[in-house]
Write an enzyme that holds these catalytic residues in place. Structure first.
Site, PDB file in Angstrom:
ATOM      1  N   THR A 238       0.823  -1.198   0.000  1.00 20.25           N
ATOM      2  CA  THR A 238       0.000   0.000   0.000  1.00 20.25           C
ATOM      3  C   THR A 238       0.865   1.259   0.000  1.00 20.25           C
ATOM      4  OG1 THR A 238      -1.258  -1.319   1.539  1.00 20.25           O
ATOM      5  CG2 THR A 238      -1.794   1.027   1.479  1.00 20.25           C
TER       6      THR A 238
ATOM      7  N   ARG B 289     -12.934  -9.231  -1.553  1.00 21.89           N
ATOM      8  CA  ARG B 289     -12.075  -9.053  -0.366  1.00 21.89           C
ATOM      9  C   ARG B 289     -11.673  -7.585  -0.206  1.00 21.89           C
ATOM     10  NH1 ARG B 289      -6.686  -6.928   0.731  1.00 21.89           N
ATOM     11  NH2 ARG B 289      -5.895  -7.982   2.568  1.00 21.89           N
TER      12      ARG B 289
HETATM   13  N1  GLY Z   1      -2.630  -3.542   3.315  1.00 18.44           N
HETATM   14  C1  GLY Z   1      -3.277  -3.709   2.103  1.00 18.44           C
HETATM   15  C2  GLY Z   1      -4.204  -4.829   2.044  1.00 18.44           C
HETATM   16  O1  GLY Z   1      -4.123  -5.748   2.851  1.00 18.44           O
HETATM   17  O2  GLY Z   1      -5.045  -4.846   1.173  1.00 18.44           O
END
Ligand code: GLY
Length: 298
Positions: free
Chosen positions: A165, A193
């Protein structure tokens, strides 16, 4: 004219930007332009992460991101300002800048979070730029991945691929902190998800009385401890940003019997302009830009 921080005489009043990973260097430069023009931290954190969202060579953020196992690139983003106002989109497809849509949710709707088709419809109605995903190279990789992972498609199970991210925190000359966070999430995830990145308190949290924090890594583990909120609350209790990040990571570790392959990390900044970071495994870095220069920190 932006409002001055309520504790303006005590806190740091100087421009500082931090963001996760080395892609943060370019993102910080864009955020810095806003800050050095006397702009607000909320504008800086939006402008900054837009650089990464638009980078089609980036496989974990924005339009160049990898798809889920059904071939959909679903993007997650959130933003939070110095007044604890926040906005978020999750599982949005085919929109170039999810972070700007998240900001529009914050500023133009009575809600905090829009997901999926609703988020996309809102983005289109508001005039945000569309972008066809997955891009050609990513689609080719996905097709190869499908051939090699036929069993996984029949019976989904967790497969951890690297993903990273961009989370960003900015402090402006008015002493105010804002944050942003955006990702394409876990490569080849199950359809639908959503990770920590669009979840206020997990991927990002800001309290202008204390500071801010952002998370990167396996979202499922970060959500379980409301990671970024935990970091900020630890700073409220007097911990330094570095110690707060370490304690949050230790809490994640304590909730798992086995942390093999489970990488998570946090960055944090407090109202005094102190910064810190910590991750389960080494290898995590973040970009820091201040008046006296810029660095990649490990
Ligand atoms: N930290 C990003 C994700 O798990 O989608």
């Amino acid at each position: 004219m932006p409002k001055e921080h309520p504790k303006a005489k005590l806190i740091k009043r100087s421009n500082i930007v931090i963001s996760t990973w080395s892609h943060g260097i370019k993102a910080n430069e864009e955020a810095w332009k806003v800050l050095s023009d006397g702009g607000k931290s909320i504008d800086a954190v939006e402008a900054g992460v837009k650089v990464t969202e638009a980078d089609i060579t980036n496989r974990s953020v924005g339009i160049g991101g990898r798809p889920d196992r059904e071939g959909h690139v679903t993007l997650d983003a959130c933003i939070m300002d110095e007044n604890s106002k926040c906005g978020s989109v999750a599982c949005i497809e085919g929109i170039k800048h999810p972070i700007s849509v998240a900001r529009a949710v914050m500023e133009r709707t009575p809600h905090v979070m829009l997901v999926g088709e609703g988020a996309r419809d809102f983005a289109i109605e508001q005039g945000f730029e569309k972008y066809k995903t997955p891009i050609k190279e990513v689609k080719k990789d996905w097709k190869e991945w499908k051939k090699e992972n036929k069993e996984l498609l029949k019976k989904p199970r967790i497969n951890h691929e690297n993903h990273d991210t961009i989370g960003m925190l900015a402090l402006d000359e008015f002493g105010n902190i804002s944050g942003s966070c955006t990702t394409s999430g876990w490569a080849y995830k199950m359809h639908g998800r959503v990770g920590d990145s669009p979840i206020i308190g997990a991927g990002l949290f800001v309290d202008n009385e204390v500071g801010g924090a952002c998370a990167t890594g396996m979202g499922e583990a970060i959500i379980r401890i409301a990671g970024s909120h935990t970091v900020v609350e630890l700073m409220r209790q007097g911990k330094s940003p570095q110690d707060a990040c370490r304690l949050a990571v230790e809490r994640i570790i304590s909730k798992h019997d086995d942390v093999t392959g489970l990488q998570c990390g946090f960055i944090a900044m407090d109202v005094f302009g102190r910064v810190g970071s910590y991750s389960v495994y080494s290898g995590f870095n973040y970009a820091l830009q201040k008046e006296d220069g810029k660095n990649l920190m490990v």
